[in-house]
Design a protein around this motif. Structure first.
Motif, PDB file in Angstrom:
ATOM      1  N   VAL A   1     -34.159  16.452 -21.243  1.00  0.00           N
ATOM      2  CA  VAL A   1     -34.279  17.891 -21.506  1.00  0.00           C
ATOM      3  C   VAL A   1     -34.148  18.099 -23.003  1.00  0.00           C
ATOM      4  CG1 VAL A   1     -33.250  20.166 -21.170  1.00  0.00           C
ATOM      5  CG2 VAL A   1     -33.365  18.564 -19.256  1.00  0.00           C
ATOM      6  N   GLN A   2     -35.182  18.647 -23.608  1.00  0.00           N
ATOM      7  CA  GLN A   2     -35.161  18.904 -25.044  1.00  0.00           C
ATOM      8  C   GLN A   2     -35.133  20.411 -25.318  1.00  0.00           C
ATOM      9  OE1 GLN A   2     -37.444  16.609 -27.781  1.00  0.00           O
ATOM     10  NE2 GLN A   2     -37.963  15.037 -26.293  1.00  0.00           N
ATOM     11  N   ILE A   3     -34.375  20.775 -26.302  1.00  0.00           N
ATOM     12  CA  ILE A   3     -34.269  22.173 -26.719  1.00  0.00           C
ATOM     13  C   ILE A   3     -35.219  22.385 -27.892  1.00  0.00           C
ATOM     14  CG2 ILE A   3     -32.721  24.008 -27.482  1.00  0.00           C
ATOM     15  CD1 ILE A   3     -32.095  22.778 -24.710  1.00  0.00           C
TER      16      ILE A   3
ATOM     17  N   ALA B   1     -33.258  16.625 -28.298  1.00  0.00           N
ATOM     18  CA  ALA B   1     -32.689  16.209 -27.013  1.00  0.00           C
ATOM     19  C   ALA B   1     -31.319  16.821 -26.790  1.00  0.00           C
ATOM     20  CB  ALA B   1     -32.605  14.693 -26.966  1.00  0.00           C
ATOM     21  N   LEU B   2     -31.115  17.325 -25.570  1.00  0.00           N
ATOM     22  CA  LEU B   2     -29.825  17.911 -25.221  1.00  0.00           C
ATOM     23  C   LEU B   2     -28.747  16.841 -25.157  1.00  0.00           C
ATOM     24  CD1 LEU B   2     -28.424  20.563 -24.367  1.00  0.00           C
ATOM     25  CD2 LEU B   2     -28.968  19.982 -21.991  1.00  0.00           C
TER      26      LEU B   2
ATOM     27  N   ARG C   1     -36.912  17.716 -16.173  1.00  0.00           N
ATOM     28  CA  ARG C   1     -37.493  17.269 -17.441  1.00  0.00           C
ATOM     29  C   ARG C   1     -38.046  18.513 -18.133  1.00  0.00           C
ATOM     30  NH1 ARG C   1     -38.891  12.051 -19.085  1.00  0.00           N
ATOM     31  NH2 ARG C   1     -38.274  10.411 -17.629  1.00  0.00           N
ATOM     32  N   PHE C   2     -37.759  18.612 -19.428  1.00  0.00           N
ATOM     33  CA  PHE C   2     -38.284  19.731 -20.198  1.00  0.00           C
ATOM     34  C   PHE C   2     -38.641  19.235 -21.594  1.00  0.00           C
ATOM     35  CE2 PHE C   2     -37.989  23.644 -22.771  1.00  0.00           C
ATOM     36  CZ  PHE C   2     -38.909  24.422 -22.085  1.00  0.00           C
TER      37      PHE C   2
END
Length: 288
Positions: free
Chosen positions: A228-230, A235-236, A271-272
């Protein structure tokens, strides 16, 4: 002069804003849970180096990694990936660890070889340990499954790819950094200095060790690209040994590292901005 708004208008606008934000939240959750984890990206990388013999020009390797079977990624998803890999006609297939999320709790272990045995690669199928392969008393379980699937396990050892012309390169593999015992000296023993060598290491941050040896290319997974990426922040969360090199390709002195984002998920079924990845490597003689 601004006209005062009525209580009714204020409530109406506030409700509209809340509804929009709620919709975005629900839509984002649906996308990250249901869509992006299935949105496979096939990346193409050229491996070019003066040590690559002419006979290897055009040879194709495909890497898949971090399936984490049993968490969100299931056998039907693995079958789809196997079909995709076979369509790409690889010469070599590489699996860089974390087959099952919890090996000792996965109930369909016996079905995995039936799927993986469908993979075809004339020069061989090779694998290494990831941390989840060792976790949950899984070391033997994973080893047996990959043996039944006709993969060669590279646990602190190497293998030679030879052509009829006598030309050769080496593929080496080290044990997992978190729960295994990586031994570079043992893995590289017997490899001549002037032979092109690829290192398979589940943990990408081991590249800082690889770069001190006669290794030209490292192939890794483990990070999930952060999963999950902001936006604008990255990456978080990244796991240990994937904090420095998170995804993509890095040039580290004489070593090239590629970090594959993997196929499955773990801990959170999302997943983002970090799509699942297959990596296709093609050898090209000489420098890029």
């Amino acid at each position: 002069m601004n006209k005062p708004i009525s209580r009714r208008t204020f409530l109406k606008k506030s409700f509209g804003t809340l509804a929009a934000l709620t919709g975005l939240g629900i839509g984002g959750n649906y996308y990250a849970h249901n869509l992006e984890p299935k949105w496979l990206e096939t990346k193409y990388k050229v491996i070019s180096h003066p040590l690559i013999p002419k006979g290897f020009n055009g040879m194709k390797m495909i890497q898949f990694s971090d399936t984490h079977l049993g968490f969100q990624f299931q056998l039907r998803d693995l079958q789809a990936v196997v079909n995709k890999i076979n369509q790409l006609n690889p010469d070599v297939i590489l699996f860089t660890g974390d087959l099952m999320d919890q090996p000792n709790k996965y109930g369909s272990q016996q079905e995995i070889p039936t799927v993986l045995n469908q993979l075809k690669a004339p020069f061989g199928k090779f694998c290494i340990y990831g941390n989840h392969d060792h976790g949950g008393y899984g070391s033997t379980i994973y080893s047996n499954i990959m043996k039944e699937s006709h993969f060669t396990m590279l646990q602190n050892t190497s293998t030679k790819l030879s052509l009829l012309t006598g030309e050769e390169i080496f593929i080496s593999g080290v044990d997992d950094a978190m729960l295994g015992k990586p031994d570079f000296e043992k893995a590289l023993a017997g490899i001549p200095d002037e032979v092109f060598t690829i290192m398979l290491a589940h943990a990408p941050d081991l590249a800082d060790i690889s770069r001190t040896y006669n290794i030209q290319y490292q192939i890794s997974g483990h990070s999930h690209g952060g999963q999950v990426q902001i936006p604008f922040a990255g990456a978080l969360v990244t796991p240990p040994y994937a904090e420095k090199y998170r995804e993509g390709t890095y040039e580290l002195d004489s070593l090239t590292l590629h970090v594959n984002r993997g196929l499955g998920t773990t801990r959170l079924p999302y997943r983002f901005l970090s799509r699942p990845e297959l990596t296709v490597y093609e050898f090209k003689v000489g420098k890029e």
